[in-house]
Design a protein around this motif. Sequence first.
Motif, PDB file in Angstrom:
ATOM      1  N   PRO A  96       1.212   9.729   7.782  1.00 20.07           N
ATOM      2  CA  PRO A  96       1.453   9.805   6.348  1.00 20.07           C
ATOM      3  C   PRO A  96       0.655   8.735   5.616  1.00 20.07           C
ATOM      4  N   ASP A  99       1.587   6.028   0.226  1.00 22.93           N
ATOM      5  CA  ASP A  99       2.429   6.439  -0.898  1.00 22.93           C
ATOM      6  C   ASP A  99       3.572   7.337  -0.430  1.00 22.93           C
ATOM      7  N   ARG A 100       3.307   8.124   0.614  1.00 19.69           N
ATOM      8  CA  ARG A 100       4.359   8.998   1.150  1.00 19.69           C
ATOM      9  C   ARG A 100       5.456   8.170   1.814  1.00 19.69           C
ATOM     10  N   ARG A 103       7.627   6.745  -0.777  1.00 19.00           N
ATOM     11  CA  ARG A 103       8.558   7.708  -1.369  1.00 19.00           C
ATOM     12  C   ARG A 103       9.691   8.054  -0.404  1.00 19.00           C
ATOM     13  N   CYS A 131       6.609   6.836  -9.019  1.00 17.57           N
ATOM     14  CA  CYS A 131       6.730   7.636  -7.799  1.00 17.57           C
ATOM     15  C   CYS A 131       8.062   8.378  -7.749  1.00 17.57           C
TER      16      CYS A 131
ATOM     17  N   ASN B 242       0.132   8.583  -5.248  1.00 18.72           N
ATOM     18  CA  ASN B 242      -0.778   9.325  -4.376  1.00 18.72           C
ATOM     19  C   ASN B 242      -2.191   9.218  -4.927  1.00 18.72           C
TER      20      ASN B 242
END
Lengths: 280, 382
Positions: A96, A99-100, A103, A131, B242
Amino acid sequence: MSETVLKVENVTMQFGGVVAVDNLNLEVNRGEIVALIGPNGAGKTTAFNVITGVYQPTNGAVWFQGEKIVENHPQGKMKALYKGEHAGEYTAVLAPTPDRVTRLGMARTFQNIRLWKSQTVFDNILIAKHCRATSNVFSAAFRLNRKEEAEQRENVEALLETVGLVDVKNELATSLPYGRQRRLEIARALAAEPKLLLLDEPAAGMNPQETEELTAFISEIRDRFRLTVFLIEHHMNLVMNISERIYVLDFGKLIAQGTPAEIQNDKRVIDAYLGVSGDA
Amino acid sequence: MEKTNKKRLWITLLCAAALLILVTLLENVLDPSKNVMLFISLKKGAVYALVAVSMNLLNGFTGLFSLGQAGFMLLGAYTYAILTIPTDQRDAVYYIYNGSAINFSLPELLGGGPVGLVLGVLLALILGGCVAAAVAWLIGLPVLRLKSDYLAIATLGFGEIIRAVFQWDKLGPVTNGANALKNFPTFSSFNIQGGPRLSTCVAFLLAGICIAVILLLINSTYGRAFKAIRDDEVAAEAMGINLARHKRLSFCISSFFAGVGGGLFAMLVNQAQAKTFTTAMTYEILLIVVIGGIGSVSGSCIAAFLYVAASEWWLRFLDTETVLKNGFKVPFLRTGFRMVVFSVIIMIVVLFFRRGIMGDRELPDLLAGLSGKTRRKEASGK
């Protein structure tokens, strides 16, 4: 009670021929404050980067809240080069982006402060809320998300109140004194609503008084936000005061683990890192 | 906080409305045939302001140094032109290729007349933007992995390629090859016969709406995320933004408005021809962004008008040989001297305004600051 939040399983990180992290295994349970210590270049930050998705480990897996989030095995050229253990045990590739991982509920700070320099204190925290925003770019641009936006601003205001930065909320982030910048960076990580907070040398460059304040601050936010904290630190006062358990890393290898009292009396740790205490 | 935001909003809206009214009045009071350069500068300034702001969104607010703006303008301009040339004009425009491959015109499809004209032009401009955004999405897939100078070189290359492709003979029935597309509705089409002249007003209105949308975006949660990426990419990613998705978003939106700006540019110069959308045009726009201040929307707008007026209008006299009444020939004045002086002016501006005219501040901030200062002065005076 002792539910595992973070589990690092047989992680090896090899850069070319250099093994930076060698077969690391560790567990962090819910509500704990756990420290990772070791001499410079031991691979502490590399371990952090593997956990948060910045690096893909060469071999091994990382579990977060009972879910496998990172997994890798030696591929291509690395197959022949690989010096670590447990080769062939892992077959899947899970990589991943950072940023994933954030989250999913893991937020971090950096060894050298990385605030958004041209933004105010308030905006630094507000951006971290992005986010968790559910609005798409159209509803956001045409202000159809007023409710969410207002809610975010209220939350940020409340968070600033709790961490004691509300008096400087309209100042530029870089205009704050060093200790408060550290505090802001932690507050920013909190804004992403994490379950696990990763702190990379939060007390680096702080004077003893600032360090003391920080120690109190970390315990306070742990209780208030029901966090689990995993930190890297060189200030032994801070580490021994607040951590429930400690892992010691040397040359990429785990050399000891246990409670602060156990670690302070561990011969290998004293040899490798702590040195003889009391006669300085 | 809330209060200053409201204040800013009102100042911005008032400025915009005042500007629009002023421009419309000017155009109807002054004789356009005697003030050609004034109105050309105003219209071109409006178009360049839009394109500069779209470039600023990418370069100044997201921190992606892209030089593909002219390429995206070209896409917008051609899409607009191809969709709006009246069907009875197509044979004349495409005479080399024995007529056009596309035989409809949006203003006619939408009912013709003034309503059809307005709707058709709007739809064609938006579609032009969409084509530019779609192409941006495609080339963004490989290109946005690059950083700083490398991204600039790649997008620069894209601009050159797209210009060559549109001049390709095989595409002639669609793009008219290397020849210009013309006879489509322009700003002048909005001058009502015997009524008010609206061409400059339309240019300002369309560019203004687009800039307003970009402003709204910049001040939204996505705009804040863009700024975070600009300030520190690593931190932005660690805080759950992202990178790939947001960079692509910014790139596509910027290209969309560059495409709309390209359509407006075609309306301004009454033709769309690939060879006008050169790299030099991208540099012009980059210059406007830098002079105005990287990261300032109002700076880009002000700089666009100053740049266009200076290069097209105020310095024109330098290009004509002048002999004074006593027979003294003014030295240096000849064709091309205008650009020499212009370049020197640009250098002086850049030397004295290191961060551009506005830095990264906005006009309402300055105005609000000024009014606050005077009020404080009054208070202390009493």
